[in-house]
Design an enzyme around this catalytic site. Structure first.
Site, short mmCIF file in Angstrom:
data_model
loop_
_atom_site.label_atom_id
_atom_site.label_comp_id
_atom_site.label_asym_id
_atom_site.label_seq_id
_atom_site.Cartn_x
_atom_site.Cartn_y
_atom_site.Cartn_z
N ASP A 141 0.81 -1.21 0.00
CA ASP A 141 0.00 0.00 0.00
C ASP A 141 0.84 1.26 0.00
O ASP A 141 1.89 1.32 0.63
CB ASP A 141 -0.88 0.00 1.25
CG ASP A 141 -2.14 -0.80 1.02
OD1 ASP A 141 -2.42 -1.09 -0.16
OD2 ASP A 141 -2.82 -1.11 2.00
N MET A 155 0.93 5.30 13.23
CA MET A 155 2.02 4.61 12.51
C MET A 155 2.22 5.10 11.08
O MET A 155 3.33 5.24 10.63
CB MET A 155 1.75 3.11 12.50
CG MET A 155 1.84 2.49 13.88
SD MET A 155 2.00 0.72 13.74
CE MET A 155 1.58 0.24 15.42
C1 UD1 Z 1 2.26 -7.67 5.04
C2 UD1 Z 1 2.03 -7.19 6.42
O1 UD1 Z 1 2.13 -7.92 7.38
N1 UD1 Z 1 1.67 -5.89 6.53
C3 UD1 Z 1 1.38 -5.34 7.84
C4 UD1 Z 1 2.68 -4.99 8.52
O2 UD1 Z 1 3.40 -4.13 7.66
P1 UD1 Z 1 4.94 -3.80 7.95
O3 UD1 Z 1 5.59 -4.97 8.61
O4 UD1 Z 1 5.47 -3.32 6.66
O5 UD1 Z 1 4.83 -2.62 8.98
P2 UD1 Z 1 5.78 -2.30 10.23
O6 UD1 Z 1 5.29 -3.08 11.40
O7 UD1 Z 1 7.20 -2.48 9.81
O8 UD1 Z 1 5.53 -0.77 10.45
C5 UD1 Z 1 4.37 -0.13 10.05
C6 UD1 Z 1 4.49 1.35 10.30
O9 UD1 Z 1 4.38 1.60 11.66
C7 UD1 Z 1 5.50 2.30 12.13
N2 UD1 Z 1 5.79 1.74 13.47
C8 UD1 Z 1 5.91 0.40 13.62
C9 UD1 Z 1 6.19 -0.14 14.87
C10 UD1 Z 1 6.34 0.74 15.95
O10 UD1 Z 1 6.62 0.31 17.08
N3 UD1 Z 1 6.18 2.07 15.75
C11 UD1 Z 1 5.90 2.58 14.52
O11 UD1 Z 1 5.78 3.79 14.37
C12 UD1 Z 1 6.58 2.05 11.11
O12 UD1 Z 1 7.54 3.10 11.08
C13 UD1 Z 1 5.80 1.95 9.83
O13 UD1 Z 1 5.53 3.21 9.29
O14 UD1 Z 1 2.41 -4.37 9.77
C14 UD1 Z 1 1.69 -3.13 9.67
C15 UD1 Z 1 1.57 -2.57 11.08
O15 UD1 Z 1 0.78 -3.37 11.88
C16 UD1 Z 1 0.35 -3.37 9.00
O16 UD1 Z 1 -0.27 -2.13 8.78
C17 UD1 Z 1 0.52 -4.09 7.68
O17 UD1 Z 1 -0.75 -4.51 7.21
C1 PEP Z 2 -1.10 -2.27 4.75
C2 PEP Z 2 -1.51 -3.49 4.49
O1 PEP Z 2 -0.92 -4.35 3.62
P1 PEP Z 2 0.59 -4.29 3.03
O2 PEP Z 2 1.51 -4.29 4.21
O3 PEP Z 2 0.69 -5.56 2.26
O4 PEP Z 2 0.69 -3.05 2.19
C3 PEP Z 2 -2.73 -4.06 5.13
O5 PEP Z 2 -2.90 -5.28 5.11
O6 PEP Z 2 -3.54 -3.28 5.67
#
Ligand code: UD1
Ligand code: PEP
Length: 434
Positions: free
Chosen positions: A121, A341
């Site tokens: 996304d 986030m």
């Molecule tokens: C394929 C998949 O599994 N995608 C999920 C995964 O994406 P994904 O693993 O890519 O997301 P991350 O957990 O790495 O981080 C998501 C966002 O949250 C921010 N962040 C994260 C942790 C934290 O403690 N503080 C913080 O600010 C990060 O900087 C980033 O902008 O987890 C996200 C957060 O639940 C979900 O929205 C996505 O659907």
């Molecule tokens: C953000 C999402 O998906 P992805 O991390 O695959 O972009 C989601 O499942 O809401």
């Protein structure tokens, strides 16, 4: 680009079954690369992101067989390492965020991984530092090829170590865990993400012979082993879909039962809907949502305005904030939705405002919603789905609205929701795909 045409104002009635969890299955499929033996996975959702990852595994040389409606077997006896260098592989990776989790297992088992900037996304900056720093600290070498825009990751042998993650990244933790299971020695990951997605991954890896403790906490200890074996795994129901169905029922004043939700794995999700005033009952492992004419947003104990914000698990998943926001537009009362986030996930509220919702977008992270208490129906609109969860939120808005709505770019919804129009039409919705 396909579209949905939605005739709003129809109530839903009956039972609906959630699909398998997208974000879990993406991890699980990548983890099958960690063994030469067969891994059988049940309850795989038939959605775009998952089908693309399965095809990618096939292209890499993994033997994939469909064994039932939602059961696949994966056998990664060998992998075509030359294919990883091809433009075709790198292009496919860049359209699928889950592909980033190929790095951990590939480096751990084959000593090499390639990755272009992964897709997913467009919901703001999505850095990969946690993944890279974690896998680097296990001893892998990262080189960025400027010309091709790809990362090349290599390692002779990974070595266990202690690490404190800079953030509790979901896919980052999964990637590091998958690298560490075959490393020499012990890896300790503090500030690990601990969503049910990760718990399920760790449990499956342990069944394959890994030694992971601390599952469900933010402190994981992984004793490396020489090799892993085949296993069977069943994916949990998709908690984001469960939440989306609760939201749909509330917005359309419908009575529905969401079957087999794995209630114990929903965390704070049911309570977050209850805070908006929505009644729901746990009945065995089902959720029953009664038809409600009105629902009133709670205030905090000190009387101040309710805030609903995301947080790392066991806090509220950011993936449900768009749904909670749209539901609040017909509640009684006001709520601040704070998307901490991601920084571009709230812009879709413009479309809800066009439909007649009362929302003040304060900044990219915060929106105040003033509910209509079902006193004013949203108007059908013409809109484009910017991301998967905004897409489902717009679909919910359209299902509750007066008149006809059109949602374009529904490939975004198809990424994560299996045959959504078929399943919703079966319980009373009027959605046509064109
Ligand atoms: C394929 C998949 O599994 N995608 C999920 C995964 O994406 P994904 O693993 O890519 O997301 P991350 O957990 O790495 O981080 C998501 C966002 O949250 C921010 N962040 C994260 C942790 C934290 O403690 N503080 C913080 O600010 C990060 O900087 C980033 O902008 O987890 C996200 C957060 O639940 C979900 O929205 C996505 O659907
Ligand atoms: C953000 C999402 O998906 P992805 O991390 O695959 O972009 C989601 O499942 O809401």
């Amino acid at each position: 680009m396909a579209s949905f045409v939605i005739e709003g104002g129809h109530k839903l009635c009956g039972e609906i079954h959630p699909q398998g969890a997208k974000n879990e299955v993406l991890q699980i499929i990548c983890a099958t690369l960690l063994t030469a033996e067969e891994v059988i996975v049940n309850n795989i959702p038939d959605i775009l992101d998952v089908n693309n990852l399965i095809q990618l595994m096939r292209d890499m040389g993994v033997t994939v067989a469909k064994q039932g409606v939602d059961t696949y077997s994966f056998k990664a006896e060998s992998v075509d390492l030359a294919y990883l260098e091809s433009d075709e592989f790198l292009k496919k990776c860049s359209s699928l965020r889950g592909s980033v989790m190929l790095i951990g297992p590939m480096v751990a088992r084959f000593g090499k991984a390639m990755i272009s900037k992964p897709g997913g996304d467009k919901i703001g900056r999505r850095r990969l530092d946690t993944h890279f720093i974690g896998i680097q600290s296990l001893g892998a070498d990262f080189r960025y090829n400027d010309e091709r825009g790809v990362y090349e990751i290599t390692a002779d042998k990974l070595h266990g170590t202690y690490m404190l993650l800079d953030e509790a990244s979901v896919t980052g933790t999964a990637n590091i865990v998958m690298a560490a299971v075959l490393a020499k020695g012990t890896t300790t990951i503090y500030n690990a993400a601990c969503e049910p997605y990760l718990q399920q991954l760790c449990k499956m890896l342990n069944r394959m012979g890994a030694k992971i403790s601390g599952i469900a906490s933010n402190l994981l200890t992984i004793e490396g082993v020489e090799e892993l074996h085949g296993t069977q795994h069943t994916v949990l129901p998709d908690m984001i879909e469960v939440g989306s169905f609760i939201g749909m029922a509330a917005m359309t004043k419908s009575e529905i039962t969401i079957k087999n939700v794995s209630y114990e794995n929903l965390g704070i999700i049911p309570e977050s809907f209850r805070r908006l005033g929505i009644k729901l009952e746990q009945r065995g492992d089902d959720i029953y949502v009664p038809a409600q004419e009105n629902f009133q947003i709670e205030s905090f104990i000190d009387g101040s305005i309710m805030t609903i914000a995301d947080a790392p698990w066991p806090g509220l998943t950011p993936d449900l904030l768009s749904v909670l926001l749209v539901v609040a537009t017909q509640a009684k009362g006001s709520v601040l939705i704070h998307q901490k986030m991601f920084e571009s996930r709230l812009f879709f509220v413009d479309k809800l405002i066009d439909m007649g919702a009362q929302i003040i977008l304060c900044d990219p992270h915060r929106a105040v919603v003033i509910g209509h208490n079902h006193g004013f129906k949203l108007r059908g609109g013409n809109m484009t789905s910017p991301d998967i969860r905004a897409g489902i939120a717009l679909l919910i808005a359209a299902m509750s609205a007066e008149g006809i709505s059109r949602i374009h770019n529904i490939e975004q919804i198809d990424r994560g929701y299996q045959n959504i129009e078929g399943r919703l039409n079966a319980i009373g919705a009027r959605i046509t795909r064109i």
